[in-house]
Design a protein around this motif. Structure first.
Motif, PDB file in Angstrom:
ATOM      1  N   LYS A 211     -11.299   0.108  -4.290  1.00  0.00           N
ATOM      2  CA  LYS A 211     -10.259  -0.423  -5.169  1.00  0.00           C
ATOM      3  C   LYS A 211      -8.874  -0.148  -4.593  1.00  0.00           C
ATOM      4  O   LYS A 211      -7.989  -1.025  -4.615  1.00  0.00           O
ATOM      5  N   LEU A 212      -8.677   1.046  -4.045  1.00  0.00           N
ATOM      6  CA  LEU A 212      -7.368   1.397  -3.483  1.00  0.00           C
ATOM      7  C   LEU A 212      -7.030   0.572  -2.245  1.00  0.00           C
ATOM      8  O   LEU A 212      -5.853   0.383  -1.928  1.00  0.00           O
ATOM      9  N   LEU A 213      -8.073   0.097  -1.544  1.00  0.00           N
ATOM     10  CA  LEU A 213      -7.854  -0.760  -0.380  1.00  0.00           C
ATOM     11  C   LEU A 213      -7.559  -2.205  -0.777  1.00  0.00           C
ATOM     12  O   LEU A 213      -7.180  -3.013   0.071  1.00  0.00           O
ATOM     13  N   GLY A 214      -7.776  -2.539  -2.066  1.00  0.00           N
ATOM     14  CA  GLY A 214      -7.410  -3.871  -2.530  1.00  0.00           C
ATOM     15  C   GLY A 214      -8.542  -4.763  -2.980  1.00  0.00           C
ATOM     16  O   GLY A 214      -8.330  -5.954  -3.235  1.00  0.00           O
ATOM     17  N   ALA A 215      -9.765  -4.231  -3.087  1.00  0.00           N
ATOM     18  CA  ALA A 215     -10.854  -5.037  -3.630  1.00  0.00           C
ATOM     19  C   ALA A 215     -10.489  -5.479  -5.045  1.00  0.00           C
ATOM     20  O   ALA A 215      -9.934  -4.713  -5.825  1.00  0.00           O
ATOM     21  N   GLU A 216     -10.812  -6.732  -5.377  1.00  0.00           N
ATOM     22  CA  GLU A 216     -10.429  -7.252  -6.696  1.00  0.00           C
ATOM     23  C   GLU A 216     -11.324  -6.678  -7.799  1.00  0.00           C
ATOM     24  O   GLU A 216     -10.832  -6.245  -8.851  1.00  0.00           O
ATOM     25  N   ASN A 217     -12.635  -6.685  -7.550  1.00  0.00           N
ATOM     26  CA  ASN A 217     -13.596  -6.209  -8.542  1.00  0.00           C
ATOM     27  C   ASN A 217     -14.501  -5.155  -7.907  1.00  0.00           C
ATOM     28  O   ASN A 217     -15.127  -5.419  -6.877  1.00  0.00           O
ATOM     29  N   VAL A 218     -14.560  -3.992  -8.517  1.00  0.00           N
ATOM     30  CA  VAL A 218     -15.422  -2.917  -8.019  1.00  0.00           C
ATOM     31  C   VAL A 218     -16.258  -2.393  -9.178  1.00  0.00           C
ATOM     32  O   VAL A 218     -15.714  -2.086 -10.249  1.00  0.00           O
ATOM     33  N   THR A 219     -17.557  -2.303  -8.950  1.00  0.00           N
ATOM     34  CA  THR A 219     -18.483  -1.852  -9.992  1.00  0.00           C
ATOM     35  C   THR A 219     -19.385  -0.753  -9.446  1.00  0.00           C
ATOM     36  O   THR A 219     -19.916  -0.877  -8.341  1.00  0.00           O
ATOM     37  N   ILE A 220     -19.539   0.322 -10.201  1.00  0.00           N
ATOM     38  CA  ILE A 220     -20.570   1.320  -9.927  1.00  0.00           C
ATOM     39  C   ILE A 220     -21.759   0.987 -10.812  1.00  0.00           C
ATOM     40  O   ILE A 220     -21.614   0.885 -12.041  1.00  0.00           O
TER      41      ILE A 220
ATOM     42  N   VAL B 286     -12.600  -8.486   4.294  1.00  0.00           N
ATOM     43  CA  VAL B 286     -11.436  -8.649   5.160  1.00  0.00           C
ATOM     44  C   VAL B 286     -10.515  -7.440   5.053  1.00  0.00           C
ATOM     45  O   VAL B 286     -10.550  -6.687   4.078  1.00  0.00           O
ATOM     46  N   SER B 287      -9.687  -7.272   6.051  1.00  0.00           N
ATOM     47  CA  SER B 287      -8.684  -6.208   6.032  1.00  0.00           C
ATOM     48  C   SER B 287      -7.381  -6.758   5.466  1.00  0.00           C
ATOM     49  O   SER B 287      -7.224  -7.964   5.268  1.00  0.00           O
ATOM     50  N   GLY B 288      -6.448  -5.863   5.214  1.00  0.00           N
ATOM     51  CA  GLY B 288      -5.109  -6.278   4.809  1.00  0.00           C
ATOM     52  C   GLY B 288      -5.024  -6.913   3.448  1.00  0.00           C
ATOM     53  O   GLY B 288      -4.216  -7.815   3.229  1.00  0.00           O
ATOM     54  N   ARG B 289      -5.843  -6.475   2.500  1.00  0.00           N
ATOM     55  CA  ARG B 289      -5.755  -7.048   1.153  1.00  0.00           C
ATOM     56  C   ARG B 289      -4.458  -6.641   0.455  1.00  0.00           C
ATOM     57  O   ARG B 289      -3.951  -7.351  -0.398  1.00  0.00           O
ATOM     58  N   LEU B 290      -3.975  -5.458   0.821  1.00  0.00           N
ATOM     59  CA  LEU B 290      -2.710  -4.972   0.278  1.00  0.00           C
ATOM     60  C   LEU B 290      -1.760  -4.657   1.432  1.00  0.00           C
ATOM     61  O   LEU B 290      -2.191  -4.483   2.571  1.00  0.00           O
ATOM     62  N   SER B 291      -0.487  -4.536   1.123  1.00  0.00           N
ATOM     63  CA  SER B 291       0.483  -4.173   2.150  1.00  0.00           C
ATOM     64  C   SER B 291       0.271  -2.710   2.554  1.00  0.00           C
ATOM     65  O   SER B 291      -0.292  -1.907   1.798  1.00  0.00           O
ATOM     66  N   SER B 292       0.737  -2.375   3.737  1.00  0.00           N
ATOM     67  CA  SER B 292       0.635  -0.991   4.207  1.00  0.00           C
ATOM     68  C   SER B 292       1.324  -0.030   3.249  1.00  0.00           C
ATOM     69  O   SER B 292       0.847   1.095   3.023  1.00  0.00           O
ATOM     70  N   GLU B 293       2.444  -0.481   2.663  1.00  0.00           N
ATOM     71  CA  GLU B 293       3.187   0.373   1.733  1.00  0.00           C
ATOM     72  C   GLU B 293       2.373   0.647   0.472  1.00  0.00           C
ATOM     73  O   GLU B 293       2.324   1.782  -0.026  1.00  0.00           O
ATOM     74  N   ASP B 294       1.728  -0.392  -0.055  1.00  0.00           N
ATOM     75  CA  ASP B 294       0.917  -0.222  -1.264  1.00  0.00           C
ATOM     76  C   ASP B 294      -0.284   0.688  -0.989  1.00  0.00           C
ATOM     77  O   ASP B 294      -0.638   1.534  -1.817  1.00  0.00           O
ATOM     78  N   ILE B 295      -0.905   0.508   0.166  1.00  0.00           N
ATOM     79  CA  ILE B 295      -2.063   1.340   0.501  1.00  0.00           C
ATOM     80  C   ILE B 295      -1.645   2.790   0.676  1.00  0.00           C
ATOM     81  O   ILE B 295      -2.320   3.716   0.202  1.00  0.00           O
ATOM     82  N   ALA B 296      -0.519   3.034   1.322  1.00  0.00           N
ATOM     83  CA  ALA B 296      -0.024   4.405   1.494  1.00  0.00           C
ATOM     84  C   ALA B 296       0.207   5.060   0.136  1.00  0.00           C
ATOM     85  O   ALA B 296      -0.143   6.234  -0.074  1.00  0.00           O
ATOM     86  N   ALA B 297       0.782   4.303  -0.797  1.00  0.00           N
ATOM     87  CA  ALA B 297       1.024   4.839  -2.142  1.00  0.00           C
ATOM     88  C   ALA B 297      -0.303   5.107  -2.855  1.00  0.00           C
ATOM     89  O   ALA B 297      -0.462   6.130  -3.542  1.00  0.00           O
TER      90      ALA B 297
END
Length: 444
Positions: A296-305, A11-22
């Motif tokens: 991760k920066l877009l707001g995914a909770e868990n990211v694994t390589i 889904v989109s919008g996991r974080l606010s636009s302000e948080d994503i910009a930062a």
């Protein structure tokens, strides 16, 4: 309103636009003039400097740092751009920590190198901000050259040829020039549409025309180009992506990491870009890190390589690995995908542990599962669309000398050509050197 990191699915919008910009702010902020002066003052200005030897484009690093130190940033930029016309982007994306900065005498002595990359950026940003193009085009030679692909190698080749007085037409498949600089680099490394601005600046030399939507196989043939132009330079990159060879890789939610990065780079609103709650990236190179960190920066909770070999074998530098970890990405080593599970769409990925003996990688039979509603493939890219008449070296176009292919009058460079590392800076060097060879060949 932000949906939150725990919202199920992609889904989109996991974080606010302000948080994503930062989150997507510049990874290495630009130096202010006084900071650049202080950083430059740390250079020993070595004779026979090891940093120059380590630079694929052979930039005279002590000279440009001395020019910054004495207050001549535009002269420093000229020194850089003489060797690397895309020096601004290379300052942002080059793995300096494994090239010039690793070789720096102060790194050896103190564990803290001169910040060559940031100083290079300071100089090139200064000249671009001033609207200065420090090169002049020679008188027209009447010769024309076709360049196929407007990535780093193609742009570097075109600029050098144009500077020498030749007319260049770049055939570019996509709607924008720049190649991986525009479509394949993490957004936090190239902020404020820098790649596009750099292309516009490069074209100020004159004599270069870009035909977008034009590529081999789209009404363009190698024979046709050879007939119409005095020389041809191929910089077509690597358009294919290796398959996972895992059951279920065709499920929804499984996609190529390079496509995700391209979508992200071209997105007008990052908060509108969908990302999974649980993201797994398969691979161990820079692309894997870029895809994972940006998820991760877009707001995914868990990211694994998940990488099939040990940490020391990763293509991504230790700096990139540490960057991923600092952003909350988990790194798993010695695991390979065997299946993607889910009813139509991915919900889990099954990984098998691996062992390596004598360079041979084998599965141990032991498996583990991770929640995964989004799986990115970042396991290498392959050559696509190379003309059949060209000889190959392994899975790339065979070249000798400064990019000469098996077909007379045709050169190649960048990721599509055998030999060099798949780095922007290496591609620039290959494009520049091929241009000089083309220039000499057309004199005869």
């Amino acid at each position: 309103m932000a949906q939150g990191q725990t919202a199920p699915g992609i889904v989109s919008g996991r974080l606010s636009s302000e948080d994503i910009a930062a989150n997507f702010d510049d990874l290495h902020p630009a130096y202010a003039p006084h900071e650049a002066a202080v950083a430059a003052d740390r250079c020993y200005f070595c004779y026979d400097a090891p940093c120059v030897t380590a630079c694929p484009t052979d930039i005279d690093i002590p000279l440009f740092i001395r020019q910054i130190q004495t207050g001549h940033a535009q002269a420093a930029a000229k020194t850089i751009l003489d060797q690397n016309i895309l020096g601004g982007m290379c300052a942002r994306v080059c793995p300096t920590e494994t090239l010039c900065e690793e070789a720096c005498v102060r790194e050896t002595a103190e564990g803290k190198p001169v910040e060559i990359g940031r100083l290079q950026r300071y100089a090139t940003d200064t000249v671009m901000a001033a609207g200065v193009h420090p090169f002049e085009r020679a008188a027209s030679t009447g010769k024309t050259v076709a360049v196929v692909g407007a990535g780093p190698a193609g742009l570097a080749c075109a600029h050098r040829l144009a500077m020498l007085g030749h007319d260049v037409v770049i055939h570019e498949a996509r709607e924008k020039a720049g190649g991986l600089n525009e479509f394949g680099i993490a957004a936090y490394k190239s902020t404020e549409n820098y790649a596009e601005a750099e292309v516009d600046w490069l074209l100020k030399i004159g004599g270069i025309t870009i035909e977008n939507g034009s590529a081999l196989g789209r009404g363009v043939t190698l024979d046709g180009l050879r007939d119409a132009y005095d020389a041809v330079f191929l910089s077509i990159g690597l358009g294919g992506v290796n398959a996972l060879r895992a059951e279920g890789e065709d499920k929804d939610g499984v996609r190529d990491a390079v496509d995700f990065i391209a979508d992200l780079r071209q997105a007008a609103d990052l908060s509108a870009l969908p990302v999974g709650r649980n993201v797994v990236v398969i691979g161990g190179g820079m692309t894997a890190v870029d895809a994972a960190v940006q998820s991760k920066l877009l707001g995914a909770e868990n990211v694994t390589i998940a990488y099939r070999r040990g940490r020391e074998a990763m293509g991504a530098s230790r700096f990139e690995q540490d960057l991923a970890a600092s952003k909350g990405v988990k790194l798993m080593f010695n695991v390979q995908p065997v299946a993607v599970h889910g009813n139509g769409a991915a919900t889990e990925i099954e990984l098998e542990y691996t062992s390596s003996a004598g360079g041979e990688l084998t599965g141990t039979g032991e498996t583990t599962r991770l929640a995964a509603d989004q799986v990115f493939k970042a396991i290498g890219q392959t050559l696509e669309g190379a003309p059949s008449e060209l000889a190959l070296d392994g899975r790339k176009i065979a070249v000798t000398g400064a990019g000469r292919t098996s077909v007379n009058g045709v050169w190649a460079g960048g990721d599509c050509a055998a030999g060099g590392d798949d780095l922007t800076v290496t591609a620039v060097a290959e494009g520049r050197d091929a241009a000089m060879d083309i220039h000499e060949a057309m004199k005869g």
